[in-house]
Structure formats: structure tokens, C-alpha cells
Scaffold this motif. Structure first.
Motif: not given
Length: 267
Positions: A129-135, A137-147, A149-151
Motif C-alpha cells: 500500500l505504501d508503494s501504491f500510494i506513492k505511485r 501521488v506521483t501521477g496525481g489524482l485522475g492520472s492513468a497510473q493513479a487509476e 493503482m486504485a483498481e
């Protein structure tokens, strides 16, 4: 290596080996992972390094060979003093995250084989989860990588719903509580907003099919909702609305607790 395959293979000429020997090679990988766990980091590094350059067929085989090694990662995280090994595990997780984002054609298989299996290893959940959240936040809300990670958090929770749900909810509650140390007029102006918004997306993804264990965590979930309602951009407000709808849906469809017909009608 102590593979104990003497009874299966003899040194001989003219032996016919079928092209479909996946099960045999996977069994060798399982035996090696069980008997030589100290090779885990090196083995996974090599698999990840060769993954992108492989054909689709070989990528599927590579995932099969990697799977038995994933539980071994815990042996490198047990001692907090051994920070070098923990960093290596974090590096492996980061590379697996990159595969999840970049390997579009392999996305479903990576979700099932990698994150579905890692989710079964309780000791790794916090680090993952630490790694997921870090990635995210790096991408930003709504970015492809943030989505992604959420999935992926959904795959992570498949075998460990209560644990993953509890940890994500606890993290978001903790981050929201920290905002009181340096309060702002609006929550989205706070330095912790990116963490809050991304964790809220995780909750939305997990809220479908009761992957948040809603009955057990209902007070905390509505505590979070009261802070997030009418906050942030339109996409964030839509996420909060979707979270509430999914929570109510989970209450209506879960087997415990059992609601009366009148309570279900009100819901």
C-alpha cells in the motif's frame, strides 16, 4: 540445487520433450522457491527484466514461474534493522507496479497472478500500500497510473478483504486527522490533499461488491464521507457520491447484518 528430479529425468540421448512443458517447468520453479528462498530477489529481478522483451506467450509463462516466489518476499522484511533488504523488496514492488501500468495487454493476468497472490501474504500488505500510494501521488489524482493503482487495490483485497479494507480506511482516517495540525480553510488546499484524494479513490474502487466490509466499518466510512462531501474538483465529488451509493448498495446486499424490509426500503 536440491530439486529432487532424479526420478523424473535421466541423463540420456534422444529424449522427446513436448513443447508444452509448462507444468513441469512450473513445478521446478515451485521446488526451487521452496528450497532456495534466498534466491528470491535475484530471481524476480531477472524475470521482471526479461518480461518486457518477451512475447505474449512467454510473458504468461513468466508470470506462472514468478508466482511461487512472491510469498518469499516476507523473509526480507521481517527485521526492521535490515533496511537494505527492505529497500530491495520495495524496489521489486515498484517494478511490478510499473509492469501493471505499462503492460496493457497483460493487465488482467498481472492483476490475477501477481497482486492476487501478493494479497494473500498479510505481512506484505502495508509495504504494498505504501508503494501504491506513492505511485498514485506521483501521477496525481485522475492520472492513468493513479487509476491503475486504485483498481489494483481490488485485486490485492480479493483474498484478504477485511485486512486490506481496514488498512486503507485506517490510513485515510489517519491522514484526515493529521490535517488538524496545520489547518486550512478548505481541505483541498492542505498539503495532505493528494494523499486524501487518492485514498478516497481506493475506497471507491473497493466499495463495489462489499470489498470494504461495510457492516464492520460503517461508522468510519461515514466519518470519512462527512469530511469529503462537497470537497475537491468535480471528479472527486463524483467519487464521494459513488462511494456513498456503493456503501448503501453493499448494506442492501450483504448477508450480515440482516435488515428488516422497512429498513431495506429506507436504504
Amino acid at each position: 540445487f536440491d530439486l529432487k528430479i532424479e526420478g523424473h529425468l535421466l541423463e540420456t540421448n534422444g529424449l522427446c520433450i513436448p513443447s508444452n512443458n509448462t507444468i513441469f517447468i512450473k513445478s521446478v520453479s515451485e521446488t526451487l522457491a521452496r528450497n532456495e528462498p534466498h534466491l528470491t530477489l535475484e530471481f524476480l529481478e531477472e524475470c521482471i527484466q526479461g518480461f518486457s522483451a518477451s512475447s505474449i506467450e512467454l510473458k504468461h509463462l513468466c508470470l506462472e514461474y514468478m508466482t511461487p516466489w512472491l510469498p518469499n518476499l516476507t523473509r526480507f522484511c521481517k527485521h526492521p534493522a535490515d533496511d537494505a533488504k527492505r529497500q530491495k523488496v520495495a524496489h521489486i514492488l515498484d517494478k511490478l507496479i510499473t509492469l501493471s501500468i505499462e503492460e496493457v495487454e497483460m493487465y488482467p493476468s498481472i492483476q490475477a497472478k501477481i497482486w492476487g497472490n501478493i494479497g494473500q501474504v498479510s505481512e506484505l500488505i502495508d509495504m504494498v500500500l505504501d508503494s501504491f500510494i506513492k505511485r498514485s501521488v506521483t501521477g496525481g489524482l485522475g492520472s492513468a497510473q493513479a487509476e491503475v493503482m486504485a483498481e489494483t487495490s481490488v485485486s490485492l483485497s480479493a483474498a484478504n478483504v477485511q485486512l486490506v479494507a481496514r488498512k486503507v480506511i485506517w490510513r485515510l482516517c489517519r491522514v484526515i486527522d493529521k490535517t488538524c495540525i496545520s489547518p486550512t480553510s478548505q481541505l483541498e488546499q492542505h498539503i495532505m490533499w493528494d494523499d486524501i484524494a487518492n485514498l478516497a479513490r481506493y475506497l471507491l474502487m473497493l466499495s463495489f461488491n462489499n470489498s470494504l466490509d461495510v457492516a464492520r466499518h460503517l461508522p468510519y466510512l461515514f466519518h470519512i464521507v462527512t469530511f469529503l462531501v462537497c470537497t475537491g474538483p468535480v471528479s472527486m465529488r463524483a467519487s464521494t457520491h459513488g462511494l456513498v451509493i456503493n456503501i448503501i448498495h453493499s448494506l442492501c446486499t450483504c448477508t450480515k447484518p440482516v435488515f428488516s424490509e422497512e429498513a431495506l426500503r429506507v436504504l
